[in-house]
Design a protein around this motif. Structure first.
Motif, mmCIF file in Angstrom:
data_model
loop_
_atom_site.group_PDB
_atom_site.id
_atom_site.type_symbol
_atom_site.label_atom_id
_atom_site.label_comp_id
_atom_site.label_asym_id
_atom_site.label_seq_id
_atom_site.Cartn_x
_atom_site.Cartn_y
_atom_site.Cartn_z
ATOM 1 N N ALA A 1 -25.285 -66.763 -103.105
ATOM 2 C CA ALA A 1 -25.435 -65.305 -103.091
ATOM 3 C C ALA A 1 -24.481 -64.566 -102.292
ATOM 4 O O ALA A 1 -24.461 -63.330 -102.831
ATOM 5 N N ASP A 2 -23.716 -65.081 -101.841
ATOM 6 C CA ASP A 2 -22.568 -64.379 -101.138
ATOM 7 C C ASP A 2 -21.484 -63.949 -101.878
ATOM 8 O O ASP A 2 -21.280 -64.436 -102.908
ATOM 9 N N ASN A 3 -20.762 -63.000 -101.485
ATOM 10 C CA ASN A 3 -19.440 -62.618 -102.173
ATOM 11 C C ASN A 3 -18.286 -63.050 -101.366
ATOM 12 O O ASN A 3 -18.476 -62.895 -100.155
ATOM 13 N N GLY A 4 -17.396 -63.085 -102.127
ATOM 14 C CA GLY A 4 -16.078 -63.578 -101.557
ATOM 15 C C GLY A 4 -15.120 -63.930 -102.444
ATOM 16 O O GLY A 4 -15.481 -64.572 -103.675
ATOM 17 N N THR A 5 -13.604 -64.109 -102.292
ATOM 18 C CA THR A 5 -12.774 -64.664 -103.114
ATOM 19 C C THR A 5 -12.296 -66.030 -102.435
ATOM 20 O O THR A 5 -11.933 -65.961 -101.141
ATOM 21 N N ILE A 6 -12.550 -67.005 -103.246
ATOM 22 C CA ILE A 6 -12.266 -68.482 -102.897
ATOM 23 C C ILE A 6 -10.809 -68.429 -102.405
ATOM 24 O O ILE A 6 -9.750 -68.203 -103.003
ATOM 25 N N THR A 7 -10.543 -69.013 -101.249
ATOM 26 C CA THR A 7 -9.271 -69.520 -100.991
ATOM 27 C C THR A 7 -9.036 -70.970 -100.753
ATOM 28 O O THR A 7 -7.852 -71.369 -100.791
ATOM 29 N N GLU B 1 -11.265 -67.003 -107.511
ATOM 30 C CA GLU B 1 -12.309 -66.729 -108.176
ATOM 31 C C GLU B 1 -13.329 -66.219 -107.377
ATOM 32 O O GLU B 1 -13.415 -66.406 -105.826
ATOM 33 N N GLU B 2 -14.245 -65.309 -107.802
ATOM 34 C CA GLU B 2 -15.239 -64.847 -106.982
ATOM 35 C C GLU B 2 -16.474 -65.919 -106.733
ATOM 36 O O GLU B 2 -16.606 -66.962 -107.573
ATOM 37 N N MET B 3 -16.749 -66.315 -105.465
ATOM 38 C CA MET B 3 -17.531 -67.528 -105.303
ATOM 39 C C MET B 3 -19.035 -67.208 -105.525
ATOM 40 O O MET B 3 -19.887 -68.296 -105.736
ATOM 41 N N GLN B 4 -19.688 -65.993 -105.674
ATOM 42 C CA GLN B 4 -20.767 -65.825 -106.125
ATOM 43 C C GLN B 4 -21.348 -66.533 -107.531
ATOM 44 O O GLN B 4 -20.524 -66.201 -108.459
ATOM 45 N N GLY B 5 -22.527 -67.041 -107.430
ATOM 46 C CA GLY B 5 -23.028 -67.197 -108.795
ATOM 47 C C GLY B 5 -23.657 -68.861 -108.630
ATOM 48 O O GLY B 5 -23.578 -69.250 -107.611
ATOM 49 N N THR B 6 -23.635 -69.508 -109.898
ATOM 50 C CA THR B 6 -24.280 -70.660 -109.981
ATOM 51 C C THR B 6 -23.224 -71.945 -110.031
ATOM 52 O O THR B 6 -22.530 -71.611 -111.146
ATOM 53 N N TRP B 7 -23.087 -72.954 -109.203
ATOM 54 C CA TRP B 7 -22.046 -73.953 -109.324
ATOM 55 C C TRP B 7 -22.867 -74.995 -109.919
ATOM 56 O O TRP B 7 -23.983 -75.458 -109.531
ATOM 57 N N SER B 8 -22.303 -75.996 -110.575
ATOM 58 C CA SER B 8 -22.763 -77.179 -111.162
ATOM 59 C C SER B 8 -21.960 -78.384 -110.966
ATOM 60 O O SER B 8 -20.879 -78.498 -111.252
#
Length: 182
Positions: free
Chosen positions: A42-48, A124-131
């Motif tokens: 649910a959090d926002n952030g740019t993956i490093t 990439e934006e980290m927010q969303g559904t990961w599978s």
């Protein structure tokens, strides 16, 4: 000196860096099938940087493939060959690991390089559904736990891909007994 310190503190506060671990639910792996587990960030952030840790059991893990799929649809192979045994416990896939999965042994406790490149998720934006995608060619098993650990900052992420969509309008077909042709 005081002005330099204020400027440094300001610069650090504008590029917040954090690390958070997100945990997925356990799931079953069915023989001759694709099984998936999902988790929502649910959090926002740019993956490093991103690492994935998982544990589970399976009759012979040399017959199972794992992939991680981001909310953008980016797919990274975690392992498709080169391992064996019946369990993996606290197995972490990390680009910066010094050992390959093929150099380990069951239960693969520790950090290993994935076959693909987890850095493909960077920016990439980290927010969303990961599978977590698992393909089993023969046996059944389970993922008892899995999680992703994301290092992130507040920079602007890259834009997600735009998919125009493909629609199949031909006749129906069956895929039998692991026979897939293209």
């Amino acid at each position: 000196m005081k002005q330099k310190l204020i400027i440094i503190l300001f610069l650090l506060s504008t590029s917040l860096i954090g690390q958070t671990t997100y945990t997925g639910s356990s799931f079953s792996i069915n023989g001759e099938n694709v099984s998936t587990g999902e988790l929502t960030v649910a959090d926002n952030g740019t993956i490093t940087d991103l690492n994935i840790t998982m544990s589970g059991t399976y009759a012979n893990i040399s017959y199972i493939d794992f992939k991680l799929i981001s909310p953008y649809g980016t797919i990274v192979d975690l392992v498709t060959t080169g391992w064996g045994g019946s369990a993996f416990n606290g197995t972490t896939f990390d680009d910066e690991a010094s050992n390959t999965i093929s150099s380990g042994s069951s239960p693969y406790f520790g950090s290993f390089q994935p076959e693909g490149n987890l850095a493909d998720f960077d920016q990439e934006e980290m927010q969303g559904t990961w599978s977590l995608w698992a393909y089993s060619t023969i046996y059944s098993g389970n993922i008892s736990e899995w999680s992703i650990t994301i290092d992130y900052d507040n920079s602007d992420p890259i834009d997600p891909p735009i998919v125009s969509g493909i629609q199949y309008t031909g006749s129906s077909f069956d895929i039998l007994d692991d026979n897939v042709t293209t």
